[in-house]
Write a protein that holds these residues in place. Structure first.
Motif, PDB file in Angstrom:
ATOM      1  N   MET A 212       0.826  -7.450  12.214  1.00 50.77           N
ATOM      2  CA  MET A 212       0.296  -8.473  11.312  1.00 50.77           C
ATOM      3  C   MET A 212      -1.104  -8.943  11.700  1.00 50.77           C
ATOM      4  O   MET A 212      -1.843  -9.441  10.841  1.00 50.77           O
ATOM      5  CB  MET A 212       1.245  -9.673  11.252  1.00 50.77           C
ATOM      6  CG  MET A 212       2.565  -9.388  10.534  1.00 50.77           C
ATOM      7  SD  MET A 212       2.401  -8.691   8.855  1.00 50.77           S
ATOM      8  CE  MET A 212       1.440  -9.954   8.015  1.00 50.77           C
ATOM      9  N   VAL A 213      -1.501  -8.797  12.951  1.00 50.46           N
ATOM     10  CA  VAL A 213      -2.841  -9.264  13.347  1.00 50.46           C
ATOM     11  C   VAL A 213      -3.838  -8.120  13.456  1.00 50.46           C
ATOM     12  O   VAL A 213      -4.988  -8.330  13.841  1.00 50.46           O
ATOM     13  CB  VAL A 213      -2.812 -10.066  14.668  1.00 50.46           C
ATOM     14  CG1 VAL A 213      -1.838 -11.226  14.563  1.00 50.46           C
ATOM     15  CG2 VAL A 213      -2.465  -9.168  15.862  1.00 50.46           C
ATOM     16  N   GLY A 214      -3.425  -6.902  13.137  1.00 47.69           N
ATOM     17  CA  GLY A 214      -4.358  -5.790  13.111  1.00 47.69           C
ATOM     18  C   GLY A 214      -4.534  -5.058  14.418  1.00 47.69           C
ATOM     19  O   GLY A 214      -5.494  -4.300  14.582  1.00 47.69           O
ATOM     20  N   ARG A 215      -3.622  -5.242  15.348  1.00 44.92           N
ATOM     21  CA  ARG A 215      -3.732  -4.565  16.640  1.00 44.92           C
ATOM     22  C   ARG A 215      -2.955  -3.242  16.682  1.00 44.92           C
ATOM     23  O   ARG A 215      -3.032  -2.512  17.659  1.00 44.92           O
ATOM     24  CB  ARG A 215      -3.228  -5.488  17.756  1.00 44.92           C
ATOM     25  CG  ARG A 215      -4.187  -6.618  18.078  1.00 44.92           C
ATOM     26  CD  ARG A 215      -3.654  -7.500  19.175  1.00 44.92           C
ATOM     27  NE  ARG A 215      -4.703  -8.336  19.750  1.00 44.92           N
ATOM     28  CZ  ARG A 215      -4.497  -9.242  20.692  1.00 44.92           C
ATOM     29  NH1 ARG A 215      -3.277  -9.429  21.163  1.00 44.92           N
ATOM     30  NH2 ARG A 215      -5.503  -9.970  21.158  1.00 44.92           N
ATOM     31  N   PHE A 231       3.064  -5.815   5.672  1.00 46.44           N
ATOM     32  CA  PHE A 231       4.364  -6.463   5.718  1.00 46.44           C
ATOM     33  C   PHE A 231       5.502  -5.449   5.650  1.00 46.44           C
ATOM     34  O   PHE A 231       6.557  -5.628   6.272  1.00 46.44           O
ATOM     35  CB  PHE A 231       4.475  -7.458   4.559  1.00 46.44           C
ATOM     36  CG  PHE A 231       5.711  -8.303   4.566  1.00 46.44           C
ATOM     37  CD1 PHE A 231       5.839  -9.371   5.453  1.00 46.44           C
ATOM     38  CD2 PHE A 231       6.749  -8.063   3.682  1.00 46.44           C
ATOM     39  CE1 PHE A 231       6.980 -10.170   5.457  1.00 46.44           C
ATOM     40  CE2 PHE A 231       7.888  -8.851   3.671  1.00 46.44           C
ATOM     41  CZ  PHE A 231       8.003  -9.905   4.562  1.00 46.44           C
ATOM     42  N   GLY A 232       5.280  -4.337   4.915  1.00 45.09           N
ATOM     43  CA  GLY A 232       6.308  -3.312   4.814  1.00 45.09           C
ATOM     44  C   GLY A 232       6.639  -2.679   6.150  1.00 45.09           C
ATOM     45  O   GLY A 232       7.798  -2.327   6.409  1.00 45.09           O
ATOM     46  N   PRO A 272      -2.132  -5.683   2.411  1.00 42.82           N
ATOM     47  CA  PRO A 272      -1.697  -4.397   1.847  1.00 42.82           C
ATOM     48  C   PRO A 272      -0.292  -3.998   2.277  1.00 42.82           C
ATOM     49  O   PRO A 272       0.304  -4.596   3.176  1.00 42.82           O
ATOM     50  CB  PRO A 272      -2.728  -3.427   2.441  1.00 42.82           C
ATOM     51  CG  PRO A 272      -3.021  -4.017   3.793  1.00 42.82           C
ATOM     52  CD  PRO A 272      -2.995  -5.515   3.591  1.00 42.82           C
ATOM     53  N   ASN A 273       0.218  -2.964   1.614  1.00 44.49           N
ATOM     54  CA  ASN A 273       1.457  -2.281   2.023  1.00 44.49           C
ATOM     55  C   ASN A 273       2.635  -3.237   2.177  1.00 44.49           C
ATOM     56  O   ASN A 273       3.234  -3.359   3.239  1.00 44.49           O
ATOM     57  CB  ASN A 273       1.224  -1.520   3.334  1.00 44.49           C
ATOM     58  CG  ASN A 273       0.069  -0.535   3.237  1.00 44.49           C
ATOM     59  OD1 ASN A 273      -0.038   0.179   2.260  1.00 44.49           O
ATOM     60  ND2 ASN A 273      -0.795  -0.524   4.238  1.00 44.49           N
ATOM     61  N   LEU A 274       2.982  -3.880   1.065  1.00 40.28           N
ATOM     62  CA  LEU A 274       4.062  -4.864   1.089  1.00 40.28           C
ATOM     63  C   LEU A 274       5.436  -4.245   1.336  1.00 40.28           C
ATOM     64  O   LEU A 274       6.268  -4.853   2.004  1.00 40.28           O
ATOM     65  CB  LEU A 274       4.102  -5.622  -0.240  1.00 40.28           C
ATOM     66  CG  LEU A 274       3.242  -6.871  -0.374  1.00 40.28           C
ATOM     67  CD1 LEU A 274       3.387  -7.438  -1.779  1.00 40.28           C
ATOM     68  CD2 LEU A 274       3.614  -7.902   0.669  1.00 40.28           C
TER      69      LEU A 274
END
Length: 282
Positions: A212-215, A231-232, A272-274
């Motif tokens: 969720m934080v892009g890591r 989120f998916g 993106p990518n729920l």
């Protein structure tokens, strides 16, 4: 249960906070990087917003009535200072909204025509109803089951299986194998187990937090499996074996519905990518 531009500071924890964390969070401190400042998530999730999100958690129809309290969540979050604390403001809010959405689905008491809609009934249950087994993986020798104990779903994330109870208890300071009931005997412990699962990488799965934080940096195998950030992918980490890789799964859609409502309340987009319908499970 991995890096975008981060907001950093060289300021360490204050001494009182350090001692509080040491005595409250046990071995979790060994993984805390004090190079990132700690701010209570109460700044982003005030009690008024928490109450707006969980409109019916204390309804008489909910078995967990009066169990999940706002102060318990805030105290539990102190053990995980990176939760809701990494990256720009929108990312921090989105992570909190995603976490609350996932635990809402896991504990939902809502239905299609429920008052205020189906996505206003999170945190209604604190333990699994009619479990199908005792969730003991007898092949796991590192975290052996204790005779007579059930490792059914408990708490906000519905922690289950001995291989989760064991390490969660070790990290949080209770015997998860001999006393799994501790998760439903304390609201603060319950929230800690959910945050432990959210923040902990369990290879080959990344942590929900890192996603969720892009890591999260997908491997070649992840890319081939279409496991891309969003989120998916968090849903895939939590229950991908049963919910991902299929179109229109109702459980996936329920998670998304909660997330969309909560993101709106936080004033952020969902990113993106729920869903995970095109992702292979881990």
């Amino acid at each position: 249960m991995a890096s975008s531009s981060l907001t950093r500071t060289s300021s360490p924890f204050s001494l009182p906070c350090f001692f509080f964390l040491f005595f409250s969070c046990h071995s979790l401190l060994s993984s805390i990087q004090s190079t990132e400042a700690y701010f209570s998530i109460s700044a982003l999730l005030p009690e008024s917003l928490f109450n707006s999100i969980f409109l019916h958690k204390d309804n008489n129809a909910c078995p967990a009535k009066d169990f999940y309290t706002y102060p318990s969540l805030i105290r539990a979050a102190r053990c995980f200072p990176k939760f809701g604390n990494v990256g720009p403001l929108a990312i921090r809010k989105r992570e909190i909204a995603a976490f609350l959405a996932q635990i809402s689905h896991e504990t939902t008491g809502g239905w299609a025509t429920a008052p205020d809609g189906p996505y206003a009934w999170g945190l209604c249950f604190k333990e699994e109803v009619s479990p199908q087994s005792d969730y003991c993986d007898s092949t796991n020798k590192q975290w052996p089951c204790y005779p007579g104990k059930s490792y059914k779903g408990r708490g906000p994330i519905q922690l289950s299986w001995n291989y989760n109870y064991g390490p969660a208890g070790k990290a949080l300071g209770f015997d998860g194998l001999r006393n799994p009931e501790a998760v439903t005997n304390s609201s603060e412990t319950a929230f800690k187990t959910a945050l432990w699962f959210w923040m902990t990488e369990q290879k080959p799965k990344p942590s929900c937090h890192d996603v969720m934080v892009g890591r999260y940096r997908p491997s070649k195998a992840d890319l081939e499996a279409n496991r891309t950030s969003g989120f998916g992918l968090v849903t895939n980490i939590i229950n991908g074996g049963l919910e991902c890789g299929r179109a229109g799964d109702g459980r996936v859609n329920d998670r998304i519905g909660y997330f969309q409502r909560y993101a709106q309340l936080f004033g952020v987009d969902v990113g993106p990518n729920l869903d995970c319908e095109n992702q292979k499970p881990f």
